[in-house]
Design a protein around this motif. Structure first.
Motif, PDB file in Angstrom:
ATOM      1  N   ASN A   1      21.999   9.440  42.987  1.00 18.12           N
ATOM      2  CA  ASN A   1      23.335   9.026  43.409  1.00 18.12           C
ATOM      3  C   ASN A   1      23.866   9.951  44.499  1.00 18.12           C
ATOM      4  OD1 ASN A   1      24.041   6.755  41.453  1.00 18.12           O
ATOM      5  ND2 ASN A   1      23.440   8.377  40.026  1.00 18.12           N
ATOM      6  N   LEU A   2      25.021   9.562  45.043  1.00 15.54           N
ATOM      7  CA  LEU A   2      25.587  10.259  46.195  1.00 15.54           C
ATOM      8  C   LEU A   2      27.077  10.490  45.998  1.00 15.54           C
ATOM      9  CD1 LEU A   2      24.939  11.145  49.211  1.00 15.54           C
ATOM     10  CD2 LEU A   2      25.698   8.847  49.869  1.00 15.54           C
ATOM     11  N   ILE A   3      27.543  11.701  46.321  1.00 16.71           N
ATOM     12  CA  ILE A   3      28.963  12.012  46.343  1.00 16.71           C
ATOM     13  C   ILE A   3      29.424  12.027  47.798  1.00 16.71           C
ATOM     14  CG2 ILE A   3      30.674  13.828  46.000  1.00 16.71           C
ATOM     15  CD1 ILE A   3      30.114  12.730  43.393  1.00 16.71           C
ATOM     16  N   SER A   4      30.552  11.371  48.076  1.00 18.63           N
ATOM     17  CA  SER A   4      31.097  11.334  49.429  1.00 18.63           C
ATOM     18  C   SER A   4      32.528  11.869  49.415  1.00 18.63           C
ATOM     19  CB  SER A   4      31.070   9.895  49.964  1.00 18.63           C
ATOM     20  OG  SER A   4      31.604   9.838  51.273  1.00 18.63           O
ATOM     21  N   PRO A   5      32.701  13.181  49.622  1.00 19.04           N
ATOM     22  CA  PRO A   5      34.048  13.741  49.624  1.00 19.04           C
ATOM     23  C   PRO A   5      34.730  13.570  50.982  1.00 19.04           C
ATOM     24  CG  PRO A   5      32.361  15.394  49.083  1.00 19.04           C
ATOM     25  CD  PRO A   5      31.687  14.228  49.724  1.00 19.04           C
TER      26      PRO A   5
ATOM     27  N   ASP B   1      26.537   9.940  33.096  1.00 19.17           N
ATOM     28  CA  ASP B   1      26.446   8.488  32.945  1.00 19.17           C
ATOM     29  C   ASP B   1      25.012   8.059  33.221  1.00 19.17           C
ATOM     30  OD1 ASP B   1      26.533   5.742  33.060  1.00 19.17           O
ATOM     31  OD2 ASP B   1      28.344   5.632  34.294  1.00 19.17           O
ATOM     32  N   HIS B   2      24.248   7.833  32.169  1.00 22.06           N
ATOM     33  CA  HIS B   2      22.831   7.510  32.299  1.00 22.06           C
ATOM     34  C   HIS B   2      22.595   6.082  32.777  1.00 22.06           C
ATOM     35  CE1 HIS B   2      21.969  10.826  29.058  1.00 22.06           C
ATOM     36  NE2 HIS B   2      22.504  11.293  30.169  1.00 22.06           N
ATOM     37  N   ASN B   3      23.665   5.373  33.101  1.00 23.46           N
ATOM     38  CA  ASN B   3      23.551   3.984  33.537  1.00 23.46           C
ATOM     39  C   ASN B   3      23.838   3.810  35.022  1.00 23.46           C
ATOM     40  OD1 ASN B   3      23.126   1.163  32.802  1.00 23.46           O
ATOM     41  ND2 ASN B   3      25.302   0.861  33.215  1.00 23.46           N
ATOM     42  N   ILE B   4      24.134   4.903  35.736  1.00 23.90           N
ATOM     43  CA  ILE B   4      24.517   4.774  37.137  1.00 23.90           C
ATOM     44  C   ILE B   4      23.436   5.345  38.048  1.00 23.90           C
ATOM     45  CG2 ILE B   4      25.848   6.949  37.101  1.00 23.90           C
ATOM     46  CD1 ILE B   4      27.805   5.597  39.058  1.00 23.90           C
ATOM     47  N   THR B   5      22.995   4.541  38.993  1.00 23.81           N
ATOM     48  CA  THR B   5      21.990   4.987  39.962  1.00 23.81           C
ATOM     49  C   THR B   5      22.121   4.169  41.243  1.00 23.81           C
ATOM     50  OG1 THR B   5      19.637   5.541  40.248  1.00 23.81           O
ATOM     51  CG2 THR B   5      20.138   3.420  39.200  1.00 23.81           C
ATOM     52  N   GLY B   6      21.733   4.771  42.355  1.00 22.30           N
ATOM     53  CA  GLY B   6      21.833   4.109  43.647  1.00 22.30           C
ATOM     54  C   GLY B   6      23.259   3.913  44.108  1.00 22.30           C
ATOM     55  N   SER B   7      24.179   4.696  43.566  1.00 24.18           N
ATOM     56  CA  SER B   7      25.601   4.492  43.815  1.00 24.18           C
ATOM     57  C   SER B   7      26.228   5.644  44.594  1.00 24.18           C
ATOM     58  CB  SER B   7      26.351   4.317  42.493  1.00 24.18           C
ATOM     59  OG  SER B   7      25.906   3.161  41.809  1.00 24.18           O
ATOM     60  N   VAL B   8      27.392   5.357  45.163  1.00 27.59           N
ATOM     61  CA  VAL B   8      28.170   6.355  45.903  1.00 27.59           C
ATOM     62  C   VAL B   8      29.516   6.532  45.217  1.00 27.59           C
ATOM     63  CG1 VAL B   8      29.202   6.988  48.112  1.00 27.59           C
ATOM     64  CG2 VAL B   8      27.088   5.649  48.067  1.00 27.59           C
ATOM     65  N   VAL B   9      29.864   7.774  44.925  1.00 26.41           N
ATOM     66  CA  VAL B   9      31.185   8.089  44.388  1.00 26.41           C
ATOM     67  C   VAL B   9      31.979   8.761  45.508  1.00 26.41           C
ATOM     68  CG1 VAL B   9      32.477   9.492  42.754  1.00 26.41           C
ATOM     69  CG2 VAL B   9      30.431   8.287  42.005  1.00 26.41           C
ATOM     70  N   SER B  10      33.085   8.143  45.893  1.00 21.03           N
ATOM     71  CA  SER B  10      33.882   8.632  47.002  1.00 21.03           C
ATOM     72  C   SER B  10      35.165   9.277  46.489  1.00 21.03           C
ATOM     73  CB  SER B  10      34.213   7.467  47.945  1.00 21.03           C
ATOM     74  OG  SER B  10      34.858   7.923  49.096  1.00 21.03           O
ATOM     75  N   SER B  11      35.368  10.550  46.836  1.00 23.84           N
ATOM     76  CA  SER B  11      36.560  11.293  46.434  1.00 23.84           C
ATOM     77  C   SER B  11      37.242  11.769  47.713  1.00 23.84           C
ATOM     78  CB  SER B  11      36.173  12.477  45.540  1.00 23.84           C
ATOM     79  OG  SER B  11      37.306  13.246  45.196  1.00 23.84           O
ATOM     80  N   ASN B  12      38.209  10.971  48.212  1.00 23.91           N
ATOM     81  CA  ASN B  12      38.730  11.258  49.540  1.00 23.91           C
ATOM     82  C   ASN B  12      40.244  11.191  49.662  1.00 23.91           C
ATOM     83  OD1 ASN B  12      39.472   8.373  50.219  1.00 23.91           O
ATOM     84  ND2 ASN B  12      37.273   8.130  49.852  1.00 23.91           N
ATOM     85  N   GLY B  13      40.955  10.988  48.543  1.00 21.00           N
ATOM     86  CA  GLY B  13      42.414  10.937  48.597  1.00 21.00           C
ATOM     87  C   GLY B  13      42.959   9.756  49.376  1.00 21.00           C
TER      88      GLY B  13
END
Length: 263
Positions: free
Chosen positions: A194-198, A246-258
């Motif tokens: 997975n990927l985090i995008s701050p 979360d063992h069910n999440i893959t190939g996803s992007v979580v964006s935390s940018n306000g």
């Protein structure tokens, strides 16, 4: 009787490698996984002094973690030695449950007509080529425990979602990490990727900018974003913890940018 722990115990007993874990978001992730009960936390940095400083600081904040935190030097910014440095790091680390990549270098923006190929290639060392090589060799070397309880988490930036003038080089690599994450998720399955995008986060990444300029930048950004303030490490770290647990999440992007990508 004691309470069950369905949620807070998921990282208990795990080994976690944080590439870029001596400062900024990586250091925040180290704090988070220690609090979640990780058995061993391994951080890497390009500078040995940063590793020693980070370990000392973490052990001061978490006395119970003394002896459970390790660190290795790994230079990710030099093309000629990058591949071998990655191999050496992974050989020292061994098998981990989670691999987190937060390493970055100084952001440099340049008008498009003033850029050249050498600058383009150099900008990709730490932010694109290094994470690709680390995942490639960790996968082939079986450095990540098999199964969906294990994960790889990469880090990009909101420039991948919202264009800005003079940011064409970092935007290209940041956007490429989205595609890289999806394809790695396919190829490493059932290990999750997975990927985090701050958005902008108040970290040491900006220390090359004079303090008064930093504060002006943070203040102006805070006025513009929907949350009314620049992102804080303690908040953005929650995304990394969630992606591990979360063992069910893959190939996803979580964006935390306000909300910065919309304004």
């Amino acid at each position: 009787m004691t309470d069950q722990k369905k949620f807070t115990g998921k990282l208990s007993g795990t080994r976690i490698l944080i590439v870029g874990g001596s400062t900024g978001l990586g250091y925040g992730v180290a704090e988070g996984v220690i609090e979640e009960g990780a058995k061993e936390v391994i951080i890497s940095s390009s500078q040995e002094s940063r590793i020693h400083g980070a370990i000392a600081s973490l052990e001061k904040s978490y006395p119970s973690a003394k002896g459970k935190i390790k660190g290795y030097v790994c230079d990710l910014g030099t093309e000629d030695t990058l591949e071998q440095n990655v191999k050496d790091l992974l050989s020292k680390v061994g098998v981990v449950d989670h691999l987190v990549y937060t390493a970055g270098d100084k952001l440099k923006t340049t008008p498009l007509d003033q850029t050249d190929f050498a600058q383009l290639k150099k900008a990709g060392m730490v932010r694109f080529f290094a994470p690709w090589l680390i995942v490639r060799y960790a996968f082939s070397g079986k450095n990540i425990a098999p199964g969906p309880a294990s994960s790889v988490i990469l880090t990009t930036g909101s420039i991948s979602q919202r264009p800005r003038p003079n940011w064409s080089i970092p935007a290209g690599y940041a956007g490429g990490l989205h595609a890289m994450t999806r394809n790695f998720a396919l190829e490493l399955a059932p290990i999750r990727v997975n990927l985090i995008s701050p958005g902008m986060v108040e970290t040491t990444l900006w220390d090359h900018i004079p303090p008064e300029t930093q504060q002006k930048m943070f203040s102006e950004t805070g006025k513009r974003v929907w949350t009314g303030k620049v992102g804080q490490t303690v908040d953005v770290t929650e995304g990394y913890l969630m992606l591990m647990k979360d063992h069910n999440i893959t190939g996803s992007v979580v964006s935390s940018n306000g909300g910065s990508i919309y304004v």
